[in-house]
Design a protein around this motif. Structure first.
Motif, PDB file in Angstrom:
ATOM      1  N   TYR A  28       0.857  -1.186   0.000  1.00 15.41           N
ATOM      2  CA  TYR A  28       0.000   0.000   0.000  1.00 15.41           C
ATOM      3  C   TYR A  28       0.887   1.226   0.000  1.00 15.41           C
ATOM      4  O   TYR A  28       1.793   1.343   0.807  1.00 15.41           O
ATOM      5  N   SER A  29       0.583   2.175  -0.927  1.00 13.56           N
ATOM      6  CA  SER A  29       1.358   3.399  -1.028  1.00 13.56           C
ATOM      7  C   SER A  29       0.696   4.493  -0.206  1.00 13.56           C
ATOM      8  O   SER A  29      -0.455   4.829  -0.452  1.00 13.56           O
ATOM      9  N   LYS A  30       1.411   5.075   0.747  1.00 15.67           N
ATOM     10  CA  LYS A  30       0.884   6.186   1.524  1.00 15.67           C
ATOM     11  C   LYS A  30       1.153   7.512   0.825  1.00 15.67           C
ATOM     12  O   LYS A  30       0.431   8.467   0.989  1.00 15.67           O
ATOM     13  N   SER A  31       2.231   7.565   0.058  1.00 21.16           N
ATOM     14  CA  SER A  31       2.596   8.747  -0.725  1.00 21.16           C
ATOM     15  C   SER A  31       3.517   8.253  -1.832  1.00 21.16           C
ATOM     16  O   SER A  31       3.910   7.086  -1.836  1.00 21.16           O
ATOM     17  N   PRO A  32       3.880   9.105  -2.799  1.00 17.06           N
ATOM     18  CA  PRO A  32       4.804   8.641  -3.853  1.00 17.06           C
ATOM     19  C   PRO A  32       6.160   8.175  -3.319  1.00 17.06           C
ATOM     20  O   PRO A  32       6.863   7.438  -3.974  1.00 17.06           O
ATOM     21  N   LYS A  33       6.521   8.616  -2.103  1.00 13.09           N
ATOM     22  CA  LYS A  33       7.841   8.270  -1.578  1.00 13.09           C
ATOM     23  C   LYS A  33       7.834   7.190  -0.509  1.00 13.09           C
ATOM     24  O   LYS A  33       8.880   6.697  -0.117  1.00 13.09           O
ATOM     25  N   LYS A  34       6.649   6.792  -0.016  1.00  9.93           N
ATOM     26  CA  LYS A  34       6.588   5.803   1.062  1.00  9.93           C
ATOM     27  C   LYS A  34       5.525   4.755   0.766  1.00  9.93           C
ATOM     28  O   LYS A  34       4.468   5.066   0.233  1.00  9.93           O
ATOM     29  N   ALA A  35       5.831   3.516   1.125  1.00  5.29           N
ATOM     30  CA  ALA A  35       4.868   2.421   0.964  1.00  5.29           C
ATOM     31  C   ALA A  35       5.059   1.424   2.098  1.00  5.29           C
ATOM     32  O   ALA A  35       6.126   1.350   2.707  1.00  5.29           O
ATOM     33  N   ASN A  80      13.976   8.756  -7.998  1.00  5.05           N
ATOM     34  CA  ASN A  80      12.897   8.393  -8.921  1.00  5.05           C
ATOM     35  C   ASN A  80      13.396   8.339 -10.358  1.00  5.05           C
ATOM     36  O   ASN A  80      14.485   8.796 -10.675  1.00  5.05           O
ATOM     37  N   LYS A 132       8.751  -1.490   5.314  1.00  2.94           N
ATOM     38  CA  LYS A 132       8.579  -0.101   4.894  1.00  2.94           C
ATOM     39  C   LYS A 132       9.489   0.143   3.701  1.00  2.94           C
ATOM     40  O   LYS A 132      10.653  -0.264   3.700  1.00  2.94           O
TER      41      LYS A 132
END
Length: 193
Positions: free
Chosen positions: A3-10, A63, A57
């Motif tokens: 699950y992606s919480k933001s483009p930089k964290k999952a 990118n 995490k």
């Protein structure tokens, strides 16, 4: 599953099932070609299957563009590890009869010395399973080089460390370990939704 919480964290949830072999295992065939049996691994006591359930995490470090390039992510995680021990059963000659015995059976002297016919098949030992709980950690770096953002093509390199509450008996006359350390290399491919 991730699950992606933001483009930089999952956040990734993992289930991993493997078989860990002892470095001294060596399969040998029955020397008697007239008897058809499974190969035997001398001094093996248990099959060892680590089953890991954990959370990881993922952090984006660099990118790539939509069409090409390489993105780099750092993964760090861990969780519970359940060591599943399935007894290794050998087929021996006991009083003129062929029978399967385990290392922890009353006939353990026969287990160590034979005479052997062969090793177990896939169906042997499941009725005598033992479980040893533990923990694991797993840091890694992932290099995603898939073209466009809908394809997954990546390489992951990392380390894994597992610690169990008891020593794991894999082979007799060899040191039993509670701590296992390994490095791994994974190639991933697939599609994103």
């Amino acid at each position: 599953k991730g699950y992606s919480k933001s483009p930089k964290k999952a956040t990734l949830f993992q289930l991993e099932i493997a078989e860990r072999k002892h470095q001294k295992e060596e399969k040998q065939s029955n020397p008697n070609p007239a008897v058809s049996t499974s190969p035997i691994i001398y001094s093996k006591v248990n099959f060892f299957y680590p089953i890991k359930l954990g959370v990881q995490k993922q952090f984006l470090l660099g990118n790539k563009s939509n069409k090409n390039g390489v993105s780099i992510t750092a993964n760090v995680g861990g969780g519970l590890s359940l060591g599943l021990l399935r007894p290794y059963e050998v087929e021996v000659d006991k009083n003129g009869e062929r029978t399967f015995i385990r290392y922890e059976s009353a006939d353990s002297l026969l287990f160590r010395s034979g005479p052997y016919y062969g090793g177990p098949g896939l169906g042997k030992g499941w009725n005598h399973l033992k479980f040893t709980p533990g923990l694991y950690v797993k840091p890694a770096l992932r290099f995603d080089y898939g073209r466009y953002n809908d394809l997954v093509a990546a390489i992951e390199v990392g380390l894994a460390a597992e610690y169990y509450t008891k020593k794991i008996p894999q082979m007799f006359d060899n040191k039993e370990k509670q701590f296992f350390f390994s490095a791994y290399f994974t190639i991933m491919f697939g599609k994103r939704k």
